[in-house]
Design a protein around this motif. Structure first.
Motif, PDB file in Angstrom:
ATOM      1  N   GLY A  40      -4.693   9.773  12.772  1.00 47.77           N
ATOM      2  CA  GLY A  40      -3.574  10.324  13.534  1.00 47.77           C
ATOM      3  C   GLY A  40      -3.761  11.799  13.824  1.00 47.77           C
ATOM      4  N   GLU A  41      -4.240  12.522  12.843  1.00 51.46           N
ATOM      5  CA  GLU A  41      -4.492  13.955  13.036  1.00 51.46           C
ATOM      6  C   GLU A  41      -5.574  14.184  14.092  1.00 51.46           C
ATOM      7  OE1 GLU A  41      -3.457  15.180   8.375  1.00 51.46           O
ATOM      8  OE2 GLU A  41      -5.536  15.143   9.103  1.00 51.46           O
ATOM      9  N   ARG A  42      -6.589  13.356  14.056  1.00 54.90           N
ATOM     10  CA  ARG A  42      -7.677  13.518  15.026  1.00 54.90           C
ATOM     11  C   ARG A  42      -7.201  13.169  16.438  1.00 54.90           C
ATOM     12  NH1 ARG A  42     -12.445  14.846  13.123  1.00 54.90           N
ATOM     13  NH2 ARG A  42     -13.446  14.246  15.095  1.00 54.90           N
ATOM     14  N   ILE A  43      -6.355  12.148  16.545  1.00 59.77           N
ATOM     15  CA  ILE A  43      -5.790  11.810  17.858  1.00 59.77           C
ATOM     16  C   ILE A  43      -4.995  12.999  18.399  1.00 59.77           C
ATOM     17  CG2 ILE A  43      -4.065  10.382  19.027  1.00 59.77           C
ATOM     18  CD1 ILE A  43      -4.985   8.055  17.196  1.00 59.77           C
ATOM     19  N   ASP A  44      -4.172  13.594  17.546  1.00 56.87           N
ATOM     20  CA  ASP A  44      -3.352  14.737  17.972  1.00 56.87           C
ATOM     21  C   ASP A  44      -4.219  15.903  18.453  1.00 56.87           C
ATOM     22  OD1 ASP A  44      -1.035  13.384  17.360  1.00 56.87           O
ATOM     23  OD2 ASP A  44      -0.780  14.321  15.396  1.00 56.87           O
ATOM     24  N   ALA A  45      -5.394  16.041  17.874  1.00 64.92           N
ATOM     25  CA  ALA A  45      -6.240  17.205  18.169  1.00 64.92           C
ATOM     26  C   ALA A  45      -7.181  16.985  19.348  1.00 64.92           C
ATOM     27  CB  ALA A  45      -7.053  17.571  16.926  1.00 64.92           C
ATOM     28  N   LEU A  46      -7.210  15.792  19.932  1.00 65.89           N
ATOM     29  CA  LEU A  46      -8.145  15.512  21.015  1.00 65.89           C
ATOM     30  C   LEU A  46      -7.860  16.389  22.230  1.00 65.89           C
ATOM     31  CD1 LEU A  46      -8.328  11.593  20.935  1.00 65.89           C
ATOM     32  CD2 LEU A  46     -10.048  13.219  20.101  1.00 65.89           C
ATOM     33  N   ALA A  47      -8.879  17.096  22.695  1.00 69.05           N
ATOM     34  CA  ALA A  47      -8.720  17.956  23.862  1.00 69.05           C
ATOM     35  C   ALA A  47      -8.838  17.170  25.163  1.00 69.05           C
ATOM     36  CB  ALA A  47      -9.766  19.071  23.829  1.00 69.05           C
ATOM     37  N   TRP A  48      -9.473  15.998  25.098  1.00 70.27           N
ATOM     38  CA  TRP A  48      -9.755  15.257  26.334  1.00 70.27           C
ATOM     39  C   TRP A  48      -8.677  14.218  26.669  1.00 70.27           C
ATOM     40  CZ3 TRP A  48     -10.265   9.989  25.740  1.00 70.27           C
ATOM     41  CH2 TRP A  48     -10.602   9.517  24.462  1.00 70.27           C
ATOM     42  N   MET A  49      -7.668  14.068  25.816  1.00 73.59           N
ATOM     43  CA  MET A  49      -6.654  13.034  26.026  1.00 73.59           C
ATOM     44  C   MET A  49      -5.282  13.659  26.276  1.00 73.59           C
ATOM     45  SD  MET A  49      -5.557   9.875  23.481  1.00 73.59           S
ATOM     46  CE  MET A  49      -6.956   8.827  23.881  1.00 73.59           C
ATOM     47  N   SER A  50      -4.538  13.068  27.196  1.00 72.02           N
ATOM     48  CA  SER A  50      -3.202  13.571  27.534  1.00 72.02           C
ATOM     49  C   SER A  50      -2.193  13.214  26.449  1.00 72.02           C
ATOM     50  CB  SER A  50      -2.743  12.968  28.861  1.00 72.02           C
ATOM     51  OG  SER A  50      -2.483  11.576  28.714  1.00 72.02           O
ATOM     52  N   ASP A  51      -1.095  13.930  26.431  1.00 72.30           N
ATOM     53  CA  ASP A  51      -0.037  13.660  25.459  1.00 72.30           C
ATOM     54  C   ASP A  51       0.544  12.258  25.635  1.00 72.30           C
ATOM     55  OD1 ASP A  51      -0.363  16.163  24.396  1.00 72.30           O
ATOM     56  OD2 ASP A  51       1.312  17.073  25.475  1.00 72.30           O
ATOM     57  N   THR A  52       0.590  11.788  26.871  1.00 76.30           N
ATOM     58  CA  THR A  52       1.139  10.456  27.133  1.00 76.30           C
ATOM     59  C   THR A  52       0.323   9.381  26.427  1.00 76.30           C
ATOM     60  OG1 THR A  52       1.954  11.146  29.295  1.00 76.30           O
ATOM     61  CG2 THR A  52       1.703   8.786  28.940  1.00 76.30           C
ATOM     62  N   THR A  53      -0.985   9.417  26.590  1.00 76.63           N
ATOM     63  CA  THR A  53      -1.855   8.423  25.955  1.00 76.63           C
ATOM     64  C   THR A  53      -1.906   8.636  24.444  1.00 76.63           C
ATOM     65  OG1 THR A  53      -3.168   8.335  27.986  1.00 76.63           O
ATOM     66  CG2 THR A  53      -4.125   7.341  26.027  1.00 76.63           C
ATOM     67  N   LYS A  54      -1.873   9.891  24.018  1.00 75.26           N
ATOM     68  CA  LYS A  54      -1.858  10.174  22.574  1.00 75.26           C
ATOM     69  C   LYS A  54      -0.652   9.512  21.906  1.00 75.26           C
ATOM     70  CE  LYS A  54      -4.189  14.687  22.464  1.00 75.26           C
ATOM     71  NZ  LYS A  54      -4.025  16.133  22.191  1.00 75.26           N
ATOM     72  N   ALA A  55       0.503   9.588  22.532  1.00 77.92           N
ATOM     73  CA  ALA A  55       1.716   8.997  21.949  1.00 77.92           C
ATOM     74  C   ALA A  55       1.556   7.490  21.787  1.00 77.92           C
ATOM     75  CB  ALA A  55       2.923   9.321  22.826  1.00 77.92           C
ATOM     76  N   ARG A  56       0.940   6.839  22.782  1.00 81.71           N
ATOM     77  CA  ARG A  56       0.740   5.387  22.697  1.00 81.71           C
ATOM     78  C   ARG A  56      -0.330   5.035  21.671  1.00 81.71           C
ATOM     79  NH1 ARG A  56       0.872   4.928  29.236  1.00 81.71           N
ATOM     80  NH2 ARG A  56       3.143   4.900  29.483  1.00 81.71           N
ATOM     81  N   ALA A  57      -1.350   5.889  21.562  1.00 81.07           N
ATOM     82  CA  ALA A  57      -2.378   5.670  20.543  1.00 81.07           C
ATOM     83  C   ALA A  57      -1.774   5.779  19.144  1.00 81.07           C
ATOM     84  CB  ALA A  57      -3.507   6.684  20.718  1.00 81.07           C
TER      85      ALA A  57
END
Length: 677
Positions: free
Chosen positions: A390-407
């Motif tokens: 979860g922490e790594r998903i939050d820190a991804l520079a290449w992914m938008s907040d919209t997709t991060k929330a679904r991930a």
């Protein structure tokens, strides 16, 4: 073989190691120094450095085409299970009890005298039924009946979650029918593949002779088998094409199926499989089913009888007389896989009992060998890995907040299974007798098929396990968004109650991270938190992912696994992403778990170094060249050596742990490294 139905789960491995080391074992659990080869630099060949001692001390025995950490642990488990089974086989269990069934099946499997006296008699009735077919109108029913009994004619059928309605089970068809497994064996013409094909032709001929055919009949039957299987191979999708979930989803009504493939009597086929109420199905791969219909229409009835009889002979061979078993091993063991000797009969018998009564054996296994504290510690590890991902998903520079929330939603929804199921399978309706080994296998196959088909049109049971507890493996199932870690794998070198966090996070921690990452690999990412095949990504995020994944495709394509033979980066992409993500996530979880705690150097290794050494030890192993060729054609996993030497150059923390710098053989420039999860 005891044919089991296809399930689209993503397992950790295929189904289940004189060097310059000190020879000294670590004082506690964890790194075992005798596994190392310190004459090699970790910056030049980390796999050899970490595993060279294991490789040298565990040379391939004649019965193996490959032998690694998974196999060694599986052997230990088999020894334990053997003892449990032999106790039952020697005693007098209650009539009809599971204990009696286990003991009876084992004794029948061990009765060489009866098997040799019976010869081909156990399959005579099935061959006679095929011979008795007088016209093609009976083919659809016969093929379905054979499918129910565990044979593999033309195409497969299984019942599992609907990819786009994951709470409900649906009937799926799946391409199959190839004795050699992979279409390339029938179509490619390089010298190695051609040699295998010629050996197969000879094998089929010899097996027909053992079953009672004259030399002329056997030669003609072999030609029929080769022609029909080659036609099926030509229509089959490649293993890479099979990895595309969208391209393998063709849900249709029964009426549409009858129009799509009109040469099969679908009503008769489904009725025979006790699926008479089915009104829709997913024809996963349409082309091979259409080719089946064309074969049924175009090939002479006698040729199709040859193919169907071959399916009986091929499936039954391991359960018949020594002559059948030895010829079967001559091709599948020696020619195809490079083995030198067959496993002893007791090992084959234990495997058969495991296959037929797996959960019953598993229940005995966990009661005696799986400690409750292991499940507790494992459950905590899983929670820590979820937090780190979860922490790594939050820190991804290449992914938008919209997709991060679904991930994040998908990550939180993962169902975790550890050790063994909460409810055990009921085997009371399975008949195990003393009539013949093969008859028991057929009854088991019918029992399993009926168990599966009874689920059609019913809600998915998410509590069901798709591996037995004694299995040395783990899996992620995208249709149920679940990860499973059977008791069998929760032992050294994967999980060690006496080891420190560095070792456990490097081994079982990466396994956990690997399975979690499967939910976000090139296949798993296409399924949402509920297990539905549904696009939850923004277009830009999907493009970013594909571009980053291509780095791994190109990297593993470039690895030469044998002279002139390269890896298949597209086929192995999902597993390579899972290894890459597993390493990154487990390392972060390890650092989180040990933050603020004093970390010790042990046996000359820092905690960070022990993390990566433990990871490498999971993949220690030896493998024959023949098996390398088989795996490269068919296995979605990279070879063990490259799950280490191919994966680690993309992990920044590994460079820091071992001081890898530009100019070192394993150094890869930062801009060339994959960065995904």
């Amino acid at each position: 073989m005891n044919t089991k139905y296809y399930l689209p789960v993503l397992a950790l491995a295929v189904a289940a190691a004189g060097c310059g080391n000190s020879g000294k074992k670590g004082a506690e659990g964890g790194i075992r120094l005798e596994n190392l080869d310190t004459t090699v630099s970790p910056r030049a060949d980390f796999y050899r450095y970490a595993c060279g001692g294991w490789i040298d001390n565990n040379p391939l025995k004649p019965e193996y085409s490959r032998f690694g950490s998974f196999d060694k642990l599986a052997e230990n488990n088999r020894e334990q299970i053997h003892g449990l089974i032999e106790e039952l086989a020697a005693g007098r269990a209650e009539k009809g009890s599971v204990a009696e069934k286990i003991g009876t099946l084992y004794n029948v499997a061990m009765d060489t005298a009866k098997l040799n006296a019976d010869g081909a008699a156990p399959i005579a009735g099935q061959l006679k039924a095929i011979d008795g077919l007088t016209d093609k109108s009976g083919l659809s029913g016969l093929i379905a009946s054979m499918r129910r009994e565990g044979f593999d004619p033309y195409f497969a059928l299984y019942v599992g979650p609907d990819d786009k309605n994951s709470t409900m089970n649906i009937v799926h068809t799946y391409q199959s029918g190839l004795s050699l497994g992979q279409k390339e064996y029938y179509l490619e013409n390089d010298s190695a593949t051609t040699a295998v094909r010629e050996r197969f032709r000879d094998h089929v001929t010899r097996m027909f002779r053992l079953a009672g055919s004259t030399p002329e009949e056997a030669a003609r039957a072999m030609e029929d088998v080769m022609r029909i299987e080659t036609r099926l191979a030509g229509a089959s999708l490649s293993n890479v094409e099979l990895r595309d979930p969208q391209a393998n989803y063709h849900k249709m009504t029964l009426a549409e199926a009858e129009k799509t493939v009109s040469g099969i009597d679908w009503k008769v086929y489904l009725d025979t499989l006790k699926l008479g109420g089915v009104t829709e199905l997913n024809m996963s791969q349409i082309a091979p089913v259409r080719e089946t219909a064309a074969i049924l229409a175009e090939e002479p009835l006698e040729a199709q009888k040859s193919y169907l009889k071959w399916k009986v002979i091929d499936a039954a061979a391991p359960y018949l007389s020594d002559a059948f078993v030895e010829q079967n091993f001559e091709f599948y063991g020696k020619a195809l896989s490079g083995k030198k000797e067959m496993q002893p009969r007791w090992k084959r018998a234990v495997s058969a009992v495991n296959g037929v009564l797996g959960e019953a054996v598993g229940q005995m296994y966990v009661q005696k060998y799986f400690p409750a504290e292991a499940k507790e510690r494992m459950t905590k590890l899983v929670a820590n890995l979820q937090q780190a991902l979860g922490e790594r998903i939050d820190a991804l520079a290449w992914m938008s907040d919209t997709t991060k929330a679904r991930a994040r939603e998908k990550l939180a929804a993962i169902l975790v299974k550890v050790g063994y199921p909460d409810k055990w399978r009921d085997y009371s309706a399975l008949e195990i007798g003393t009539d013949s080994y093969w008859a028991n296998i057929v009854r088991s196959n019918r029992f399993d098929t009926d168990y599966m088909t009874a689920k059609a049109g019913k809600p998915v049971d998410r509590s069901e396990w798709l591996m037995t507890p004694q299995t040395v493996n783990a899996y992620y199932n995208p249709a149920t968004n679940e990860i499973c870690f059977p008791a069998g794998i929760l032992q050294y070198p994967f999980f060690d109650m006496n080891a420190d966090d560095a070792c456990n996070y490097g081994a079982i921690g990466v396994v956990i991270g690997h399975e979690m990452t499967h939910g976000f690999d090139d296949q798993g990412r296409q399924f949402d938190k509920d297990g539905n095949l549904k696009d939850w990504w923004t277009a830009q995020d999907a493009e970013n992912f594909e571009r980053r994944a291509q780095v791994l495709v190109d990297w593993f394509d470039g690895i030469e696994v044998l002279p002139g033979l390269h890896g298949n980066g597209r086929l192995t992409l999902g597993e390579n992403i899972a290894d890459h993500g597993g390493l990154q996530v487990a390392y972060q979880a390890f650092k989180n778990a040990t933050a603020g705690q004093p970390q010790q150097t042990k046996d000359g290794f820092t905690p960070e170094q022990r993390f990566f050494l433990s990871y490498a030890n999971v993949w220690a192993g030896n493998i024959r060249d023949e098996q390398i060729r088989v795996n490269t054609k068919s296995d979605p996993h990279s070879l063990g050596r490259w799950r280490v030497n191919g994966a680690l150059p993309h992990i920044g923390a590994w460079y820091e742990a071992f001081g890898v710098e530009e100019g070192d053989p394993m150094y890869l420039a930062p801009e060339k490294r994959a960065v995904i999860w």
